[in-house]
Scaffold this active site. Structure first.
Site, PDB file in Angstrom:
ATOM      1  CE1 TYR A 136      -3.144   2.942   0.455  1.00  0.00           C
ATOM      2  CE2 TYR A 136      -3.798   2.008   2.567  1.00  0.00           C
ATOM      3  CZ  TYR A 136      -3.965   2.948   1.576  1.00  0.00           C
ATOM      4  OH  TYR A 136      -4.952   3.904   1.694  1.00  0.00           O
ATOM      5  CE  LYS A 164      -6.019   2.220  -1.742  1.00  0.00           C
ATOM      6  NZ  LYS A 164      -6.446   2.827  -0.465  1.00  0.00           N
TER       7      LYS A 164
END
Length: 300
Positions: A136, A164
């Protein structure tokens, strides 16, 4: 996960009754509302879920309730970001025990790690994780930018399933895509919904769109149009996403306005409570009135 994840994976809002209590009824209604939009997965305990501001008891309850309610209808991803290594591992094990499909990890915040330190941290983490891991990249909150070469290096680990990216930087997106062009299973999901159409058209695999809490089918339809190369529909639906971004998300004066706006809309829709974790607070009457007028005028 049996197949690499693609599509719309909303970062689920955490409905709260107060500082330390989950709005259980609201959470159940929210999950069903999102699933009814045809989403491809759910991501709990992310930024939009206010995870760093939640007590560990609430985090644990969110994981167990989400997995039990979803009941394998779609994959469930669980955010495990923490400043404490052992707490991240403990939550990952809780997620696995509850039936989650993957975990999501941003760099630990407060003390900023260098790229070699970050690589070593993730290498150690995956050895202790019972589930696949999505990296992330969230430099706006963690103060650490996960360099493309760092992503390439970590993508070689068996348990690392994708990235992400919430940097909002499409140059970064293209650099990472180029470095991993030969890794077909590695997933690229964007955070900023304003970049969903562009990223999917150019080879991305989907989006973690906060607006999909409110209007899940809009983002699913946009993803499907972009994936199929339907440019006319992509442009039309992208414009609706931009309209939401330029109106609903602009109510309020501070960086917390996005969270307040989404929770206010969900409350006005009769889905869940709009309490926001401190140091923030829910919108007052004046802002709620503006949100209501915008909601009435949106054609979604």
């Amino acid at each position: 996960m049996k197949v690499p994840l693609s599509g719309i994976v909303p970062p689920v809002v955490t409905p709260l009754l107060n500082r330390d209590s989950l709005d259980e009824e609201g959470f159940e209604k929210l999950v069903e509302h999102i699933l009814a939009g045809g989403v491809h997965g759910l991501f709990v305990l992310g930024t939009t879920g206010e995870a760093p501001s939640l007590g560990y008891n609430v985090r644990s309850e969110v994981v167990s309730r989400a997995c039990r309610q979803v009941n394998k209808r779609v994959p469930v991803l669980v955010g495990i970001t923490d400043t404490v290594y052992s707490e991240s591992v403990a939550l990952a094990k809780k997620a696995a025990d509850c039936g989650a499909d993957a975990v999501v990890l941003a760099p630990p915040y407060y003390f900023s790690a260098g790229q070699p330190e970050l690589i070593e941290y993730v290498q150690h983490m995956v050895e202790d994780l019972p589930l696949p891991l999505f990296l992330y990249n969230m430099p706006g909150c963690t103060k650490i930018h996960m360099d493309p070469e760092t992503v390439r290096h970590l993508a070689q680990l068996d348990k690392v399933a994708g990235l992400k990216d919430s940097s909002g930087n499409m140059v970064y997106f293209h650099k990472c895509r180029e470095l991993l062009k030969d890794n077909d299973d590695f997933r690229f999901l964007v955070g900023p919904e304003e970049l969903l159409a562009e990223s999917v058209l150019l080879g991305g695999h989907g989006g973690v769109c906060g607006g999909a809490n409110m209007f899940p089918q809009l983002y699913v339809d946009l993803y499907n149009a972009a994936k199929s190369g339907d440019l006319a529909t992509t442009r039309r639906l992208h414009q609706k996403v931009i309209e939401i971004s330029n109106t609903v998300y602009r109510v309020g004066k501070h960086g917390s306005s996005f969270l307040k706006s989404v929770k206010t809309v969900l409350n006005l829709m009769g889905i869940c409570n709009d309490f926001v974790s401190e140091p923030f607070h829910r919108f007052r009457t004046s802002e709620r009135d503006i949100i209501q007028k915008l909601l009435d005028s949106l054609e979604v």
